[in-house]
Design an enzyme around this catalytic site. Structure first.
Site, PDB file in Angstrom:
ATOM      1  N   LYS A 210       0.838  -1.211   0.000  1.00  0.00           N
ATOM      2  CA  LYS A 210       0.000   0.000   0.000  1.00  0.00           C
ATOM      3  C   LYS A 210       0.875   1.265   0.000  1.00  0.00           C
ATOM      4  O   LYS A 210       0.654   2.207  -0.761  1.00  0.00           O
ATOM      5  CB  LYS A 210      -0.902  -0.015   1.238  1.00  0.00           C
ATOM      6  N   HIS A 248       6.969   7.774 -25.902  1.00  0.00           N
ATOM      7  CA  HIS A 248       7.866   6.617 -25.838  1.00  0.00           C
ATOM      8  C   HIS A 248       7.088   5.471 -25.173  1.00  0.00           C
ATOM      9  O   HIS A 248       6.422   5.684 -24.167  1.00  0.00           O
ATOM     10  CB  HIS A 248       9.106   6.988 -25.022  1.00  0.00           C
ATOM     11  N   CYS A 264      -3.463  10.792   1.334  1.00  0.00           N
ATOM     12  CA  CYS A 264      -2.808   9.502   1.096  1.00  0.00           C
ATOM     13  C   CYS A 264      -1.426   9.705   0.515  1.00  0.00           C
ATOM     14  O   CYS A 264      -0.423   9.416   1.137  1.00  0.00           O
ATOM     15  CB  CYS A 264      -3.657   8.681   0.127  1.00  0.00           C
TER      16      CYS A 264
HETATM   17  N1  SAJ Z   1      -1.584  14.730  -8.783  1.00  0.00           N
HETATM   18  C1  SAJ Z   1      -0.670  15.450  -9.544  1.00  0.00           C
HETATM   19  N2  SAJ Z   1      -0.318  14.966 -10.769  1.00  0.00           N
HETATM   20  C2  SAJ Z   1      -0.848  13.804 -11.258  1.00  0.00           C
HETATM   21  C3  SAJ Z   1      -1.774  13.070 -10.483  1.00  0.00           C
HETATM   22  C4  SAJ Z   1      -2.121  13.556  -9.233  1.00  0.00           C
HETATM   23  O1  SAJ Z   1      -0.173  16.495  -9.129  1.00  0.00           O
HETATM   24  O2  SAJ Z   1      -0.499  13.446 -12.392  1.00  0.00           O
HETATM   25  C5  SAJ Z   1      -1.986  15.238  -7.464  1.00  0.00           C
HETATM   26  C6  SAJ Z   1      -3.474  15.500  -7.345  1.00  0.00           C
HETATM   27  O3  SAJ Z   1      -3.803  16.746  -7.863  1.00  0.00           O
HETATM   28  C7  SAJ Z   1      -3.669  15.413  -5.856  1.00  0.00           C
HETATM   29  C8  SAJ Z   1      -2.661  14.359  -5.434  1.00  0.00           C
HETATM   30  O4  SAJ Z   1      -1.750  14.235  -6.508  1.00  0.00           O
HETATM   31  O5  SAJ Z   1      -3.348  16.635  -5.230  1.00  0.00           O
HETATM   32  C9  SAJ Z   1      -3.252  13.009  -5.138  1.00  0.00           C
HETATM   33  O6  SAJ Z   1      -4.273  12.688  -6.071  1.00  0.00           O
HETATM   34  P1  SAJ Z   1      -4.403  11.251  -6.746  1.00  0.00           P
HETATM   35  O7  SAJ Z   1      -5.568  11.251  -7.634  1.00  0.00           O
HETATM   36  O8  SAJ Z   1      -3.110  10.842  -7.320  1.00  0.00           O
HETATM   37  O9  SAJ Z   1      -4.604  10.259  -5.525  1.00  0.00           O
HETATM   38  P2  SAJ Z   1      -5.602  10.211  -4.248  1.00  0.00           P
HETATM   39  O10 SAJ Z   1      -4.862  10.749  -3.074  1.00  0.00           O
HETATM   40  O11 SAJ Z   1      -6.930  10.747  -4.518  1.00  0.00           O
HETATM   41  O12 SAJ Z   1      -5.742   8.605  -4.119  1.00  0.00           O
HETATM   42  C10 SAJ Z   1      -4.570   7.805  -4.003  1.00  0.00           C
HETATM   43  C11 SAJ Z   1      -4.681   6.638  -5.006  1.00  0.00           C
HETATM   44  N3  SAJ Z   1      -3.415   5.935  -5.093  1.00  0.00           N
HETATM   45  C12 SAJ Z   1      -2.822   5.697  -6.290  1.00  0.00           C
HETATM   46  O13 SAJ Z   1      -3.293   6.051  -7.335  1.00  0.00           O
HETATM   47  C13 SAJ Z   1      -1.539   4.931  -6.249  1.00  0.00           C
HETATM   48  C14 SAJ Z   1      -5.776   5.689  -4.555  1.00  0.00           C
HETATM   49  O14 SAJ Z   1      -5.808   4.533  -5.380  1.00  0.00           O
HETATM   50  C15 SAJ Z   1      -5.538   5.278  -3.092  1.00  0.00           C
HETATM   51  O15 SAJ Z   1      -6.577   4.404  -2.632  1.00  0.00           O
HETATM   52  C16 SAJ Z   1      -5.547   6.532  -2.252  1.00  0.00           C
HETATM   53  O16 SAJ Z   1      -4.464   7.346  -2.680  1.00  0.00           O
HETATM   54  C17 SAJ Z   1      -5.390   6.128  -0.798  1.00  0.00           C
HETATM   55  O17 SAJ Z   1      -6.387   6.120  -0.057  1.00  0.00           O
HETATM   56  O18 SAJ Z   1      -4.279   5.724  -0.417  1.00  0.00           O
END
Ligand code: SAJ
Length: 418
Positions: A210, A248, A264
């Site tokens: 996780k 790529h 998270c």
């Molecule tokens: N973000 C970026 N660039 C990106 C993607 C996201 O800056 O390309 C930012 C988002 O804007 C946000 C943060 O990252 O501020 C997190 O957003 P997210 O959509 O990546 O993730 P969370 O926090 O909503 O959910 C994550 C997910 N984990 C993964 O994708 C590996 C989800 O599957 C988990 O269940 C969740 O964390 C959790 O509860 O741990």
């Protein structure tokens, strides 16, 4: 009918409780929050999730879901309480400890306990020690030992906020039993509603997996954020750069932004760093890169404000700033740990009375607005009052109808949408 008790009825526990109840289990939800208990028992929900409300209403009406503040007997206990980080990024597992002590008195031989909360490696074993101290009459499992009265597994939750109900059913799940038969028992529990694969491993690997998933995403986003700084310096469009590199077949860089938010990805990597500080160098550095991004954005806005004032013969105090988006990611109303909100708050302090926000997912009564002296503007009218336009979240409304700056306005676009 199986009785499942879900401990912690928040963003993860409540949807899980609802899915168990909708698929034939008798569910007892336990929480310390009296408001949550009362809301759920009225068939309503205290969190925002567009797909959850109907499921909870039906389950409560059918009598398969009930919330209470005191643990009761059940066949399986699913623990989904928060594990925040304390000052200095130290994980706080005290909620898990409290739940273990609370359920101990009602445990019976043959029960299964599943920990879902994101946890530092070793927490499931620590939980067993807390349970053993409270119930010396029961035999708890230990790796490599045969024979026990209680089955224990760590099964992380990986659903994406915004699509929890769908992902609960469709995502593969990692099943980290302390022993093989613990994994088998946990699989029986999740088979109630999970349609995807249930993959067995041990508890420590499941805990680490996780953390690894979220740290991987954090590192990838940190690389994107670092590229955004480098590109800005070298006068390159980072969005074009990343989309070209991603052509790529073996490159897949995520998107830069104002920083990383949510509860998270911005938190979990610290669980790894805290456990193995000497070894987790890249994990820590990625956190630092992402945590530094909001400050960089604020500096960009400061430069834009100064440039606007100088080129229009205005005082800095007359420059109006509009921030687009406050949520921690697109198309949700969740403002917790949001870099967009952090940036907007800081700008509101730097430029009192000059900053307003556009956030289509909250209304003008949202307490956060008053707290920071912010006014909420409608998207359509915002352009007329903006001198500096700061894009902080790529909400669909902003993408569908992009705003174009007139020849005076300055745009700071952290999401590359305009
Ligand atoms: N973000 C970026 N660039 C990106 C993607 C996201 O800056 O390309 C930012 C988002 O804007 C946000 C943060 O990252 O501020 C997190 O957003 P997210 O959509 O990546 O993730 P969370 O926090 O909503 O959910 C994550 C997910 N984990 C993964 O994708 C590996 C989800 O599957 C988990 O269940 C969740 O964390 C959790 O509860 O741990």
């Amino acid at each position: 009918m199986k009785t499942v008790s879900v401990l912690g009825l928040g963003y993860i526990g409540l949807p899980a409780a609802a899915m168990f109840a909708a698929n034939g289990a008798n569910v007892i939800g336990v929480d310390v929050n009296q408001h949550a208990i009362e809301t759920i028992n009225q068939g309503k929900i205290h969190i925002v999730d567009p797909f959850l409300e109907d499921i909870v209403r039906d389950a409560v009406a059918k009598g398969t879901l009930r919330a209470t503040n005191t643990p009761e007997k059940a066949d399986a206990f699913v623990i989904a309480v928060p594990t925040p980080v304390k000052g200095d990024h130290v994980p706080d597992t005290s909620y898990i400890e409290a739940v273990a002590k609370n359920i101990a008195p009602v445990l019976e031989k043959g029960n299964t306990i599943i920990l879902e909360s994101t946890s530092p490696v070793g927490t499931t074993e620590a939980m067993i020690e807390w349970l053993e101290a409270a119930r010396p009459d029961l035999k708890f499992p230990h790796e490599g030992q045969e024979g026990h009265d209680i089955y224990v597994a760590y099964c992380p939750e990986r659903v994406l906020p915004g699509q929890v109900v769908k992902e609960l059913v469709e995502n593969d799940r990692i099943i980290g039993g302390i022993t093989e038969d613990c994994s088998e028992k946990a699989i029986e529990v999740y088979r109630i509603f999970v349609k995807a694969d249930l993959i067995k491993t041990n508890a420590r690997t499941a805990e680490m997996s996780k953390l690894t998933e979220n740290a991987f995403r954090d590192v990838n986003i940190a690389f994107a954020n670092e590229l955004s700084l480098i590109s800005d310096e070298l006068d390159i469009n980072v969005w074009e750069l990343i989309s070209l590199a991603n052509r790529h077949p073996r490159v897949n860089i995520l998107q830069p932004g104002p920083g990383v938010g949510g509860h998270c990805i911005a938190v979990d990597p610290w669980f790894i760093v805290n456990k193995t500080p000497e070894l987790a160098k890249l994990t820590r550095l990625a956190r630092e890169v992402n945590e530094g991004k909001p400050e960089w954005v604020i500096n960009k806005v400061n430069e834009a404000v100064a440039t606007f004032a100088a080129s229009n013969n205005k005082a800095i105090t007359d420059v109006r700033v509009v921030c687009y988006g406050l949520a921690f990611k697109p198309n949700i109303d969740d403002l917790r740990e949001s870099p967009a909100l952090l940036i907007t708050e800081k700008l509101a302090k730097l430029y009192p009375g000059q900053v307003s926000a556009v956030e289509p997912n909250i209304d003008e009564k949202h307490p956060v607005l008053e707290k920071h002296g912010l006014t909420l503007k409608l998207y359509e009218e915002s352009q007329n009052i903006a001198d500096v336009m700061v894009v902080l979240v790529d909400h669909k409304e902003f993408i569908e109808i992009p705003l174009t700056a007139n020849n005076k306005q300055i745009v700071v676009d952290t999401k590359g949408i305009w």
